[in-house]
Write a protein that holds these residues in place. Sequence first.
Motif, mmCIF file in Angstrom:
data_model
loop_
_atom_site.group_PDB
_atom_site.id
_atom_site.type_symbol
_atom_site.label_atom_id
_atom_site.label_comp_id
_atom_site.label_asym_id
_atom_site.label_seq_id
_atom_site.Cartn_x
_atom_site.Cartn_y
_atom_site.Cartn_z
ATOM 1 N N MET A 1 -9.565 -7.725 19.199
ATOM 2 C CA MET A 1 -8.360 -8.540 19.234
ATOM 3 C C MET A 1 -7.936 -8.845 17.796
ATOM 4 N N LEU A 2 -6.648 -8.804 17.535
ATOM 5 C CA LEU A 2 -6.125 -9.073 16.202
ATOM 6 C C LEU A 2 -6.333 -10.544 15.850
ATOM 7 N N GLN A 3 -7.041 -10.780 14.727
ATOM 8 C CA GLN A 3 -7.327 -12.138 14.292
ATOM 9 C C GLN A 3 -6.431 -12.596 13.144
ATOM 10 N N ALA A 4 -6.103 -11.679 12.242
ATOM 11 C CA ALA A 4 -5.300 -12.019 11.069
ATOM 12 C C ALA A 4 -4.740 -10.741 10.478
ATOM 13 N N TYR A 5 -3.773 -10.891 9.584
ATOM 14 C CA TYR A 5 -3.253 -9.727 8.886
ATOM 15 C C TYR A 5 -2.760 -10.131 7.505
ATOM 16 N N LEU B 1 -2.683 -15.921 9.986
ATOM 17 C CA LEU B 1 -3.634 -15.985 11.082
ATOM 18 C C LEU B 1 -2.896 -15.825 12.399
ATOM 19 N N VAL B 2 -3.552 -15.213 13.361
ATOM 20 C CA VAL B 2 -2.942 -14.931 14.657
ATOM 21 C C VAL B 2 -3.501 -15.903 15.678
ATOM 22 N N GLU B 3 -2.617 -16.617 16.355
ATOM 23 C CA GLU B 3 -3.055 -17.517 17.417
ATOM 24 C C GLU B 3 -3.386 -16.693 18.650
ATOM 25 N N ASN B 4 -4.629 -16.766 19.053
ATOM 26 C CA ASN B 4 -5.079 -15.973 20.192
ATOM 27 C C ASN B 4 -5.921 -16.865 21.093
#
Length: 526
Positions: A481-485, A504-507
């Motif tokens: 799952m994408l956590q950050a970029y 940061l990616v809200e997941n």
Amino acid sequence: MDGQRDQPHDDADDRDTPAAGGDLPRPNGRWATLAGPLRRTGLIGAVLAIALAGAALGVLAGGRVDTDIGPFRANLSISPARDGGTTVDIPPLGALLLDSHDGPTHLTVRLGALDQGRTEALLDDPASISRASQSAVEDVRSGIMRLGLRTLGASVLVTLILAGLVFRNSRRTAWAGGLALLFTAGSLGTAAATLRPQAIEEPRYEGLLVNAPAIVGDARRIANDYTKYAEQLQRLVGNVSQLYTTVSALPVYEPAPGTTRVLHVSDMHLNPTGWQLIRTVVEQFGIDVVIDTGDITDWGSEPEASFVGSISLLKKPYVFIRGNHDSDKTAAAVARQSNAIVLDNSTTTVAGLTIAGIGDPRFTPDKNTSPAGSGLTPQVADQVVGAGIDLAATVRAAPRPVDIALVHDPASAGPLSGTCPLVLAGHTHARQVSKLPQAPGQQPTTLMVEGSTGGAGLRGLEGEKPTPLSMSVLYFDQQKMLQAYDTITVGGTGQAQVNLERRLVENPTAGAPPSGTPTPTPTPTS
């Protein structure tokens, strides 16, 4: 009668008679009535102006302190600003910009030279780096408290001196000093009241690109573990300490266990500078997979096929789909590279990620890039959207859940909503991140559109400013799952400015494996 004419003439009596104007106000009466309020208003304005000027001069002159932060000798300074924020200067690497607070004050932290004694201790005992970083939070807190008190004192002192010279009146001087204290304390209080400790989780970094990963730290640890300001600051100072105390070379950026790094590039358009940037990022960021969403060439001609030979020099899996400037010959040339995988309505699993992709249905090398879906005839629009429909069917029929779907034109992404968590695209030469519309019960799908890694090629020189080179580093956790970029932007041809921003990616499901999702394996299947 003659006696009356001979009487002495009194001028004062004439002024008192109606004929001489005795029924009108005296000439100076109205001005005398207004002079008092005008004078008081002027004095109040003058006191306010002197208080503001003195406070600003005091902040600029005295709003700085030297302090120790871990092993560093640092300078903290405050300056008037419109939007607040904090800048951490790390010479010669660049600056870390944080949206840390609001208000009319800006904090600058400039890390200077290492203390000689502490530096020798760091070299002799690596464990001292950890101890130094643990004390960094208290060092910063103490330094900022001293900075605030010093700033207040300097502001009031400079204002008193300035007011004394201007007014030469103790009462007005005292008023100006009190107002300066109020202004400065209010500004500092606003900064303290609006403090956002979590701002250090999403810094904007400017400076030497090759050093950025070592300073910013690992994205997965930031996303999952470093949620408190103190821990973030300890990590930052610890990494910078290691960087400065490394004699022979910069420290290697080691990936955390289970983290997968993907480099997303697009729209190279025959710019060889793009390859140099890609190689630097692949090496410095520890990239596992490179994904190219098309337009690697400009005209798709046979002579251009040699341009793709640099793919093999990366020595990392390179997943590619055609753009509207790429021909079948271009795709064949890419496929001949030993580390390349060309997807055309197919899937592959590499570095644990299952990826599906489809090439652009058009081959229009003579057309300039246009925003997604704009200016398309109904027939061409049906082609572009149809590519997304075909890929969505392939994703649904895939033997394992797809982690990433690839299309060239973002207009193809719509049908992929709900089929996978992430869609990557290019084509528009403008970076954009958005959520695709989803039906009730569908999983959310993020669309990430990359800018031009090649600065739009020669087309990038047609405007007043060259098109910047851009790419993104995506960080996936163990559940893929994408956590950050990180978004990386380098000034267009002839410019050297580098900008790196972390998001940061809200997941909501992060940290737990998705239901029914098997553990991916790195065995390619296409």
